[in-house]
Enzyme design. Structure first.
Site, PDB file in Angstrom:
ATOM      1  N   THR A 127      33.399  50.848  36.009  1.00 38.18           N
ATOM      2  CA  THR A 127      34.021  49.561  35.693  1.00 38.18           C
ATOM      3  C   THR A 127      34.074  48.609  36.886  1.00 38.18           C
ATOM      4  OG1 THR A 127      36.107  48.537  34.978  1.00 38.18           O
ATOM      5  CG2 THR A 127      36.281  50.590  36.179  1.00 38.18           C
ATOM      6  N   ASP A 128      34.123  47.316  36.575  1.00 43.77           N
ATOM      7  CA  ASP A 128      34.358  46.285  37.595  1.00 43.77           C
ATOM      8  C   ASP A 128      35.759  46.393  38.188  1.00 43.77           C
ATOM      9  OD1 ASP A 128      35.295  45.606  35.009  1.00 43.77           O
ATOM     10  OD2 ASP A 128      35.388  43.470  35.511  1.00 43.77           O
ATOM     11  N   GLN A 147      33.181  52.647  21.465  1.00 42.97           N
ATOM     12  CA  GLN A 147      32.271  51.576  21.060  1.00 42.97           C
ATOM     13  C   GLN A 147      30.883  51.709  21.695  1.00 42.97           C
ATOM     14  OE1 GLN A 147      33.297  47.542  22.095  1.00 42.97           O
ATOM     15  NE2 GLN A 147      34.339  48.101  23.985  1.00 42.97           N
ATOM     16  N   TYR A 185      44.211  52.320  36.119  1.00 42.55           N
ATOM     17  CA  TYR A 185      42.918  52.470  35.448  1.00 42.55           C
ATOM     18  C   TYR A 185      41.777  52.415  36.466  1.00 42.55           C
ATOM     19  CZ  TYR A 185      38.742  51.059  32.872  1.00 42.55           C
ATOM     20  OH  TYR A 185      37.458  50.966  32.394  1.00 42.55           O
ATOM     21  N   ASP A 217      36.389  68.891  24.196  1.00 45.28           N
ATOM     22  CA  ASP A 217      37.415  68.414  25.126  1.00 45.28           C
ATOM     23  C   ASP A 217      36.841  68.499  26.538  1.00 45.28           C
ATOM     24  OD1 ASP A 217      39.599  67.828  26.645  1.00 45.28           O
ATOM     25  OD2 ASP A 217      40.802  69.557  26.029  1.00 45.28           O
ATOM     26  N   TRP A 235      33.947  44.026  30.920  1.00 46.22           N
ATOM     27  CA  TRP A 235      34.370  43.304  29.705  1.00 46.22           C
ATOM     28  C   TRP A 235      33.510  43.697  28.504  1.00 46.22           C
ATOM     29  CZ3 TRP A 235      35.960  37.546  30.932  1.00 46.22           C
ATOM     30  CH2 TRP A 235      36.793  37.531  32.061  1.00 46.22           C
ATOM     31  N   LYS A 257      39.138  55.469  37.541  1.00 41.94           N
ATOM     32  CA  LYS A 257      37.678  55.324  37.406  1.00 41.94           C
ATOM     33  C   LYS A 257      36.980  55.492  38.752  1.00 41.94           C
ATOM     34  CE  LYS A 257      35.648  54.328  34.135  1.00 41.94           C
ATOM     35  NZ  LYS A 257      34.985  55.174  33.113  1.00 41.94           N
ATOM     36  N   TYR A 310      39.383  56.766  29.284  1.00 36.95           N
ATOM     37  CA  TYR A 310      40.698  56.207  28.960  1.00 36.95           C
ATOM     38  C   TYR A 310      40.631  54.746  29.376  1.00 36.95           C
ATOM     39  CZ  TYR A 310      45.794  55.626  28.894  1.00 36.95           C
ATOM     40  OH  TYR A 310      47.077  55.205  28.619  1.00 36.95           O
TER      41      TYR A 310
END
Length: 286
Positions: free
Chosen positions: A105-106, A13, A129, A40, A154, A133, A65
Site C-alpha cells: 500500500t501507499d 475485490q 494499517y 487460514d 485507492w 503492511k 486487513y
C-alpha cells in the site's frame, strides 16, 4: 508448461477481479483460488499442508486487513493478517521454491513528500494499517529473494465495498455528498492491477523486488467523487470540504511514481479517469 498459481484472499475485490479475468489466461496458468473459509493463512500448519499438496509456482497474496480506522483498535487482527500471515506465506514460498507476489500500500509512507513516491523512498507509516503492511513487506524481504511487492493505492472495482461503488450508489439515490480535499493520491482499478500481476507471471519476469503500481495522474477523494458525478451528470450533488475527523491519520500526499512499472511493461499506464469510467460502465450493466 502451465504455471500453477495460488491466489489467497479470493473473496476480496482484487481476488474476485483476478478470478473474473482468469479465463483469459487458462492456456498458461492453472489457478487455485482460496478464501479465508478454505485457508487460514495465519495458521502456518494449514499453509504447509496446502503447499505440500500442490506444486505451486506462484502465490498471489490478495488477503489483507484493510479497514484503516478499525485497525487503530483492532491492532492484533491487523498485524496478524497483514504481517504474521505474510511471514507464514514467505516461509512456505521459500521452502517450496514459490515466487510470492504480494500487494502492499501507499500507506507505508507518511505523505510529507510533495512529489510522487519512488520505491526507494524512506517509509514512515502514520497509522496501524500502514505499520502492519510495512511489517509484512519486511518479513518478505527477510525470507525471500524471489518476490514482487506491489504497492498500490485507492483500490476500487465492481466488487465488494469500495469508495467508487459507494459514491455511485449514493449519487444514484440523489444524495447530497460532502467529500474531502485534503488527501491527494491515485485511484487504481483492480482490473489494471490484476493484468499487471498476470503480466509478471505470463512473461516469467525475474526482475524481482518492489514496484509501485497505480493509474497515471492524481486527484483527491473529492476529485474522484466529482468524476463519478460527471459520469452520472450529477456534479451539483458533490460539495468539497477540507477534512473530517477519523480515528486513523492518513497520508496527505501518497501519489506513487510508476516509472519502474512502465519501464518493465514497456507501455504507458492508463489515466485514472479512464479506468474509473471503465468500471463505472461495467457497474451500469449490473
Amino acid at each position: 508448461m502451465k504455471s500453477r498459481v495460488l491466489v489467497t484472499g479470493a473473496n476480496g475485490q482484487l481476488g474476485k477481479t483476478i478470478r473474473e479475468i482468469s479465463g483469459d489466461f487458462t492456456i498458461s496458468i492453472d489457478f487455485v483460488f482460496v478464501d479465508r473459509s478454505e485457508l487460514d493463512i495465519t495458521n502456518i500448519e494449514s499453509l504447509e499442508l496446502l503447499f505440500q499438496s500442490k506444486d505451486f509456482d506462484y502465490c498471489i497474496n490478495c488477503a489483507a486487513y484493510t479497514n484503516v480506522d478499525l485497525a487503530e483498535t483492532e491492532i492484533k487482527q491487523a498485524m496478524s493478517i497483514n504481517a504474521t500471515a505474510v511471514n507464514n506465506l514467505a516461509i512456505n514460498c521459500k521452502k517450496h521454491s514459490v515466487i510470492l507476489i504480494h500487494v502492499s500500500t501507499d500507506y507505508v509512507f507518511d505523505g510529507a513528500k510533495q512529489s510522487p513516491y519512488l520505491e526507494s523512498d524512506t517509509t514512515n507509516p502514520i497509522n496501524v494499517y500502514g505499520e502492519s503492511k510495512l511489517l509484512g513487506e519486511e518479513y518478505i524481504r527477510k525470507q525471500l529473494d524471489n518476490y514482487f511487492i506491489i504497492r498500490t493505492s485507492w483500490l476500487y472495482s465492481k466488487f465488494n465495498k469500495n469508495f467508487v461503488k459507494s459514491i455511485l450508489s449514493k449519487l444514484k439515490e440523489n444524495e447530497e455528498l460532502t467529500i474531502i480535499t485534503s488527501q491527494k493520491g491515485t485511484p487504481t482499478s483492480c482490473i489494471d492491477l490484476s493484468y499487471f500481476i498476470l503480466f509478471l507471471i505470463t512473461n516469467s519476469i525475474t526482475n524481482f523486488g518492489t514496484y509501485h503500481f497505480s493509474a497515471k495522474g492524481d486527484t483527491t477523494w473529492y476529485g474522484l467523487a466529482l468524476q463519478i458525478s460527471k459520469y452520472l451528470n450529477k456534479s451539483s450533488n458533490v460539495t468539497p470540504i477540507k477534512d473530517y475527523p477519523s480515528k486513523a491519520l492518513r497520508p496527505l500526499h501518497s501519489v506513487l511514481n510508476n516509472n519502474k512499472v512502465e519501464a518493465l511493461t514497456k507501455k504507458p499506464l492508463k489515466n485514472w479517469e479512464e479506468s474509473v469510467n471503465e468500471v463505472l460502465k461495467s457497474l451500469s450493466k449490473v
